[in-house]
Write a protein that holds these residues in place. Structure first.
Motif, short mmCIF file in Angstrom:
data_model
loop_
_atom_site.label_atom_id
_atom_site.label_comp_id
_atom_site.label_asym_id
_atom_site.label_seq_id
_atom_site.Cartn_x
_atom_site.Cartn_y
_atom_site.Cartn_z
N ASP A 50 13.39 10.92 -40.16
CA ASP A 50 12.25 10.09 -40.53
C ASP A 50 12.23 8.87 -39.64
O ASP A 50 13.26 8.45 -39.09
N SER B 115 4.60 16.13 -36.81
CA SER B 115 3.76 15.84 -37.97
C SER B 115 4.60 15.29 -39.13
O SER B 115 4.19 14.33 -39.81
N ARG B 116 5.78 15.87 -39.35
CA ARG B 116 6.65 15.36 -40.43
C ARG B 116 7.08 13.93 -40.15
O ARG B 116 7.14 13.10 -41.06
N ALA C 155 4.20 11.47 -40.90
CA ALA C 155 3.59 11.49 -42.23
C ALA C 155 3.64 10.13 -42.93
O ALA C 155 2.69 9.73 -43.60
N ALA D 174 -1.14 9.33 -42.20
CA ALA D 174 -1.45 10.66 -42.72
C ALA D 174 -2.48 11.35 -41.85
O ALA D 174 -2.42 12.57 -41.64
N ALA E 201 -0.72 12.66 -38.74
CA ALA E 201 0.14 13.78 -39.10
C ALA E 201 -0.68 15.05 -39.30
O ALA E 201 -0.30 16.14 -38.86
N GLU E 202 -1.82 14.92 -39.95
CA GLU E 202 -2.67 16.08 -40.20
C GLU E 202 -3.27 16.62 -38.91
O GLU E 202 -3.30 17.84 -38.69
#
Length: 494
Positions: free
Chosen positions: A248, A299-300, A303, A307, A310-311
């Motif tokens: 992360d 993408s993770r 996130a 958002a 990420a999408e």
């Protein structure tokens, strides 16, 4: 130059895009800058990996790169190799072929990724069944993107796509023309299509704009692509962290915090977890981050930051492929070709083959007085193995690769023999290299999705690599270098 002392930059991903970013960061920032490359696997280079077969260096991933950039200058890969002091080699001037209808036919000259300016010129392989009429407007609206297959089928018909465009695109992307973005896979043709009224005129416009450079079309690094990887890692001066994934990233008051290590165990996963003594996750605080990993892990990581970004990034799909290397006995006869491509319509698992020791003559040990075979010859040097490399699998065919290595090797040898019209002898040595989810499948609109993702990110965070800016070693290197320039600028402005 960055004014602050001891800045720290993390590069997540140790493929060639991440390593190119690290080299560029080293060139742009003070010597005191800490650059850390995090690669969760145990090896750098991503899909650049030189193996050994029959005593020769044979690529287990990308084997070459374009020598020239679209603007006619040298490509980013050539520039980086020269910057690192590496020697380049070039393939022999040996033609390639298409396997169509049970025989090998030369790939027609003068096409653009298989798209001809005049369909009549390729009638020996594929016939046009649609009319490329001038309808009084450009083929493509400004800002629009379409699948390559949609455009070519509408203008030339199915055979041109199925027998020419699909195998040439498939050789690079392992995908199908009906699903791949024109803007990403053929950007020069896309630009011309926004001006020209017919496909033939668009292809001719691109061809006219290509100034002859006198350079070979393709290059490789002498000694193998792994030399490019190791030289870049050394030149970057980066601290290399292998086998420690970045789980992360989060913003802090002064930069970014990376959470490192494997995902947390479930409470019942083991005694350490049940007793509350599981290892604490590690963290690393840095001033800037470059994400150079495939779309889904990227993408993770995004996130918790955006958002929307990420999408936009996470929708990219990938194709799985396998490479099979065969070291055939010395003197094994092969056609006087560098290799061949196979259209999906042929139904084979093999989609391409490279006659490695014919394409790359610098690899072939030769007896004194032995000369390179001529264009009409199928002689091969008798002093060393004959290396053939086959590529297996296309987008959507993952299940066809779900066999053990021995089965894939025998399947590849059998299909190659059928395509060549003569059974190949058993190899003296062989290997299988699997690249699961290895090749991005750029659907129409990809470039706009990536632009919107980048626009949603704060300064000090950049994206690089094939997930964003195209496959091919030059594209990945240029992407990494651009990310490094953006990050360096953000550090100067901080």
């Amino acid at each position: 130059m960055v004014d602050y002392v001891r800045k720290r930059v993390a590069v997540i991903g140790g493929g060639i895009a991440g390593l190119a970013a690290a080299v560029r960061l080293r060139d742009l920032t003070p010597a005191t800058t800490d650059i850390i490359v995090y690669e969760q696997s145990g090896v750098l280079g991503g899909k650049l990996r030189t193996g050994e077969l029959g005593g020769l260096p044979v690529e287990r991933g990308a084997e070459s790169f374009l020598t020239s950039a679209p603007d006619g200058g040298e490509s980013a890969a050539v520039a980086l190799a020269r910057h690192l002091g590496l020697d380049l080699v070039h393939p022999a001037r040996v033609p390639a072929a298409l396997a169509v209808g049970g025989h090998l036919a030369p790939i027609p000259a003068g096409t653009l990724m298989g798209v001809p300016a005049d369909p009549g010129a390729v009638a020996g392989i594929a016939r046009a069944t649609a009319h490329d009429a001038d309808e009084g407007r450009p083929l493509l609206a400004e800002g629009a993107d379409v699948a390559v297959g949609d455009l070519v089928r509408a203008r030339y018909g199915d055979q041109i796509v199925d027998r020419l465009v699909d195998p040439l695109l498939g050789g690079v992307y392992a995908g199908r023309a009906d699903r791949l973005s024109l803007e990403v896979t053929a950007p020069q043709l896309a630009r011309a299509a926004r001006v020209e009224h017919t496909l033939g005129a668009a292809v001719r416009a691109v061809q006219r704009a290509k100034a002859p450079t006198g350079r070979p079309v393709f290059s490789a690094v002498r000694g193998g692509m792994s030399r490019l990887v190791s030289a870049a890692a050394t030149a970057s001066g980066a601290r290399i962290s292998l086998g420690l994934p970045v789980r992360d990233i989060a913003r802090t008051a002064h930069g970014w915090r990376l959470l490192l290590g494997a995902a947390a165990s479930a409470p019942s996963a083991g005694p350490a977890a049940r007793s509350g003594t599981a290892p604490m996750p590690q963290t690393d605080d840095v001033d800037a981050v470059i994400i150079a990993v495939p779309a889904r892990p990227a993408s993770r990581l995004l996130a918790g930051i955006s958002a929307a970004a990420a999408e936009a990034v996470g929708v990219l799909d990938y194709a799985s492929v396998a490479l099979v290397g065969l070291a055939l006995p010395p003197g094994t006869p092969l056609p006087a070709l560098s290799g061949f491509l196979v259209p999906p319509s042929e139904g084979t698992l093999v989609k391409a083959a490279t006659f490695f020791t014919q394409k790359w003559p610098h690899l072939t040990p030769r007896r004194p007085g032995f000369s390179t075979p001529g264009a009409g010859s199928n002689r091969t040097p008798e002093s060393g193995p004959v290396i053939v490399r086959a590529s297996l699998g296309r987008a959507g065919e993952q299940e066809r690769l779900q066999f053990d290595d021995e089965v894939l090797l025998e399947r590849a040898r059998r299909e190659l023999g059928e395509l060549l019209g003569d059974e190949l002898p058993p190899p003296a040595a062989a290997w299988v290299q699997r690249w699961g989810g290895g090749l991005p499948q750029y659907a129409p609109g990809h470039r706009d999705r990536v632009a919107s993702a980048r626009a949603a990110l704060p300064p000090g965070l950049a994206l690089a690599g094939a997930a964003f800016d195209g496959v091919g070693i030059p594209a990945c290197i240029a992407s990494g270098e651009k990310a490094a320039e953006d990050v360096s600028k953000s550090l100067e402005e901080a």
